[in-house]
Write an enzyme that holds these catalytic residues in place. Sequence first.
Site, mmCIF file in Angstrom:
data_model
loop_
_atom_site.group_PDB
_atom_site.id
_atom_site.type_symbol
_atom_site.label_atom_id
_atom_site.label_comp_id
_atom_site.label_asym_id
_atom_site.label_seq_id
_atom_site.Cartn_x
_atom_site.Cartn_y
_atom_site.Cartn_z
ATOM 1 N N ASP A 91 -9.142 45.660 20.799
ATOM 2 C CA ASP A 91 -8.930 44.919 21.843
ATOM 3 C C ASP A 91 -7.619 43.868 21.522
ATOM 4 O O ASP A 91 -7.675 43.288 20.769
ATOM 5 C CB ASP A 91 -10.130 44.041 22.067
ATOM 6 N N PHE A 116 -14.677 38.649 22.870
ATOM 7 C CA PHE A 116 -14.518 38.253 24.120
ATOM 8 C C PHE A 116 -15.774 38.827 25.050
ATOM 9 O O PHE A 116 -16.292 39.844 24.785
ATOM 10 C CB PHE A 116 -13.198 38.973 24.969
ATOM 11 N N ARG A 154 -7.226 24.894 24.911
ATOM 12 C CA ARG A 154 -6.315 26.069 24.459
ATOM 13 C C ARG A 154 -5.109 26.068 25.147
ATOM 14 O O ARG A 154 -5.003 25.980 26.405
ATOM 15 C CB ARG A 154 -7.019 27.237 24.781
ATOM 16 N N TYR A 188 -1.130 41.128 31.808
ATOM 17 C CA TYR A 188 -0.840 40.141 32.644
ATOM 18 C C TYR A 188 -0.692 38.837 31.717
ATOM 19 O O TYR A 188 -0.242 37.933 32.208
ATOM 20 C CB TYR A 188 -1.721 39.768 33.671
ATOM 21 N N LYS A 189 -0.931 38.896 30.268
ATOM 22 C CA LYS A 189 -0.772 37.940 29.394
ATOM 23 C C LYS A 189 0.683 37.869 28.986
ATOM 24 O O LYS A 189 1.637 37.481 29.703
ATOM 25 C CB LYS A 189 -1.799 37.832 28.421
#
Length: 402
Positions: free
Chosen positions: A204, A127, A376, A229-230
């Site tokens: 991560d 990322f 995605r 928050y995912k």
Amino acid sequence: MSTAAELDAADPLASYRDRFVGAASDLVYFDGNSLGRPLVSTAGRLGEFVREDWGGRLIRGWDERWMDAPTRLGDELARTVLGAATGQTVVADATTVWLYKLMRAAVDAMGRRDSSRTEIVLDTDNFPTDRYVAEGIARERGLQLRWIEVDSRAGVTPDQLGEAVSERTALVVLSHVAYRSAWLADAAGLTRIAHDAGALVLWDLCHSAGSVPVELDAWDVDLAVGCTYKYLNGGPGSPAFGYVSARLQDELTQPIQGWMGHAEPFAMGPGYRPASGIRRFLSGTPPILGMLPMKDMLGLVEAAGIDAIRAKSVALTSYAVELTDRLLPEVAVISPRDPALRGGHVTFHHERMREVTARLWQRDVIPDYRDPGGLRIGLSPLSTSFAEVEAGLAAVAEELRR
């Protein structure tokens, strides 16, 4: 191939969908791996906090419960989704801040152990924030970055990591689930390879926490960072978490020394003295409001069970791949087809996906776009139905052929 209706009827987790705001609407939400839907109960919890805790207790709240909120919620998170014992996880800050604090602490500790360990190993498709933070720390500390060139449709393999690490490696930084391809890394095996080379490893967990089973203690992980928050549905900008193995806590010196990580934060003394244990990795005032939505979500995850959540995730992504093969033969699946190697999202490639994504948003079908040409879809197991997957991919097919 079973129909969406049959799959929904047989889904043991189907009833959980009603607990999320907007899940019963016609909107197709394919972006749960970027921002999860809020729970219906979150509105009540926030309102009660404003009226009772904040409005009623005011500054007394710090003495009564808020000071321990980062570690208390961290322990709950560790037990529910991280496979970690208490006293190793704390909730605070943003993911980027945690990456900086733990990467910096790790390379400094390794430098004290052995000054020849001057390399950070990471992959070219990690990322962006992970890569950017590592670049900055390398400049600050006079270190080198050793890059693993990976296939953007996959991720780091044991052979690749084995070739990259050496007696010069201080830290390995990897993602458990690749943000682009959804490649699910062999965390236990890669951690062993890093340790065999004498290095520390930081994982991560942003795209796996709450969707894929994690066993930080069993994998012998050193450090981990993740957002909430995912799949943990903490809301936009909700605080991240950091994990530091108990065996390293006394050795690591975190670089952002703030009052909340002091051994006596209210003594207001002339110098910094770190708190004991995981609390020393705190810096500033905890984001109490931002932690509230996670309480109910962690309870939901615990009730459903992370293994059942993973099974639903595999079923959803497998169904999406099957539908794509049938409805969109011109589209390439760039996520692993083997569900054992795939996290909770699927990415499809076509050169027109950027414009397709923009049109889908206009009709309330919400995936996201990742260059080059990647559409995605993140399928949050507790809030996504098979019918939603079917409707969304039918819309993709319509827009691609317009």
